[in-house]
Design a protein around this motif. Sequence first.
Motif, PDB file in Angstrom:
ATOM      1  N   UNK A  42       0.809  -1.226   0.000  1.00 50.96           N
ATOM      2  CA  UNK A  42       0.000   0.000   0.000  1.00 50.96           C
ATOM      3  C   UNK A  42       0.839   1.271   0.000  1.00 50.96           C
ATOM      4  N   UNK A  43       2.147   1.154   0.184  1.00 52.53           N
ATOM      5  CA  UNK A  43       2.994   2.336   0.323  1.00 52.53           C
ATOM      6  C   UNK A  43       3.647   2.732  -0.994  1.00 52.53           C
ATOM      7  N   UNK A  44       3.591   4.018  -1.300  1.00 52.04           N
ATOM      8  CA  UNK A  44       4.213   4.548  -2.510  1.00 52.04           C
ATOM      9  C   UNK A  44       5.725   4.401  -2.463  1.00 52.04           C
ATOM     10  N   UNK A  45       6.314   4.034  -3.613  1.00 52.94           N
ATOM     11  CA  UNK A  45       7.769   4.117  -3.712  1.00 52.94           C
ATOM     12  C   UNK A  45       8.208   4.840  -4.976  1.00 52.94           C
ATOM     13  N   UNK A  46       7.303   5.094  -5.910  1.00 53.59           N
ATOM     14  CA  UNK A  46       7.641   5.865  -7.107  1.00 53.59           C
ATOM     15  C   UNK A  46       6.374   6.461  -7.715  1.00 53.59           C
ATOM     16  N   UNK A  59       9.329  10.545  -9.193  1.00 53.39           N
ATOM     17  CA  UNK A  59       9.518  10.917  -7.792  1.00 53.39           C
ATOM     18  C   UNK A  59       9.900   9.656  -7.041  1.00 53.39           C
ATOM     19  N   UNK A  60      10.902   9.756  -6.167  1.00 57.33           N
ATOM     20  CA  UNK A  60      11.393   8.597  -5.430  1.00 57.33           C
ATOM     21  C   UNK A  60      11.812   9.028  -4.032  1.00 57.33           C
ATOM     22  N   UNK A  61      11.950   8.054  -3.140  1.00 58.77           N
ATOM     23  CA  UNK A  61      12.361   8.333  -1.756  1.00 58.77           C
ATOM     24  C   UNK A  61      13.805   7.862  -1.579  1.00 58.77           C
ATOM     25  N   UNK A  62      14.752   8.804  -1.501  1.00 55.83           N
ATOM     26  CA  UNK A  62      16.156   8.402  -1.352  1.00 55.83           C
ATOM     27  C   UNK A  62      16.484   8.055   0.101  1.00 55.83           C
ATOM     28  N   UNK A  63      17.595   7.378   0.272  1.00 54.12           N
ATOM     29  CA  UNK A  63      18.121   7.182   1.622  1.00 54.12           C
ATOM     30  C   UNK A  63      18.544   8.554   2.138  1.00 54.12           C
ATOM     31  N   UNK A  64      18.324   8.806   3.401  1.00 51.18           N
ATOM     32  CA  UNK A  64      18.614  10.113   3.982  1.00 51.18           C
ATOM     33  C   UNK A  64      20.054  10.550   3.733  1.00 51.18           C
ATOM     34  N   UNK A 108      14.351   3.423  -3.060  1.00 51.65           N
ATOM     35  CA  UNK A 108      13.039   3.933  -2.696  1.00 51.65           C
ATOM     36  C   UNK A 108      12.123   2.808  -2.219  1.00 51.65           C
ATOM     37  N   UNK A 109      12.119   1.698  -2.954  1.00 54.84           N
ATOM     38  CA  UNK A 109      11.316   0.537  -2.555  1.00 54.84           C
ATOM     39  C   UNK A 109      11.718   0.082  -1.155  1.00 54.84           C
ATOM     40  N   UNK A 110      13.021  -0.030  -0.924  1.00 55.75           N
ATOM     41  CA  UNK A 110      13.514  -0.506   0.370  1.00 55.75           C
ATOM     42  C   UNK A 110      13.190   0.462   1.511  1.00 55.75           C
TER      43      UNK A 110
END
Length: 134
Positions: A42-46, A59-64, A108-110
């Motif tokens: 259910x969580x967005x990754x891209x 759009x992606x979620x990078x490692x901090x 992002x997936x991870x």
Amino acid sequence: MEHPRLFDPADTVVGRLRELCLLYPESAEVEAWGRPTFRAGKKLFAIAGASMHRASSVVFKPATDEHPALMELDDVFVPPYFGPAGWLAIDLGPRTDWTFVAELLDTSYRQVALKRQIAALDAATEAPLRTGAP
């Protein structure tokens, strides 16, 4: 109110993103806000298309710890709405390094996947090594 579709389903950039994103365990494509989104459960990754003016982007979620270095790249930018939560976006085009984009999508997936999804991904990645396949 329903959002208008902001992409052509036959767009080659969306097609390439789809190929990369749907390889992940329990991944799914869901149209939201008029664009394709890719989810780990259910969580967005891209998200394909950071805005109406930058439709050929993801759009992606990078490692901090990777965020500052990524911001140094010319084609990476802070997307509207998701940027304040640490998300970034990258423009995609004819000169795109899709191997690099695949690495960004993997990270992002991870960032959002459940432990069982990551375990399934890691098991699938290691399977050829255990069997001795090339």
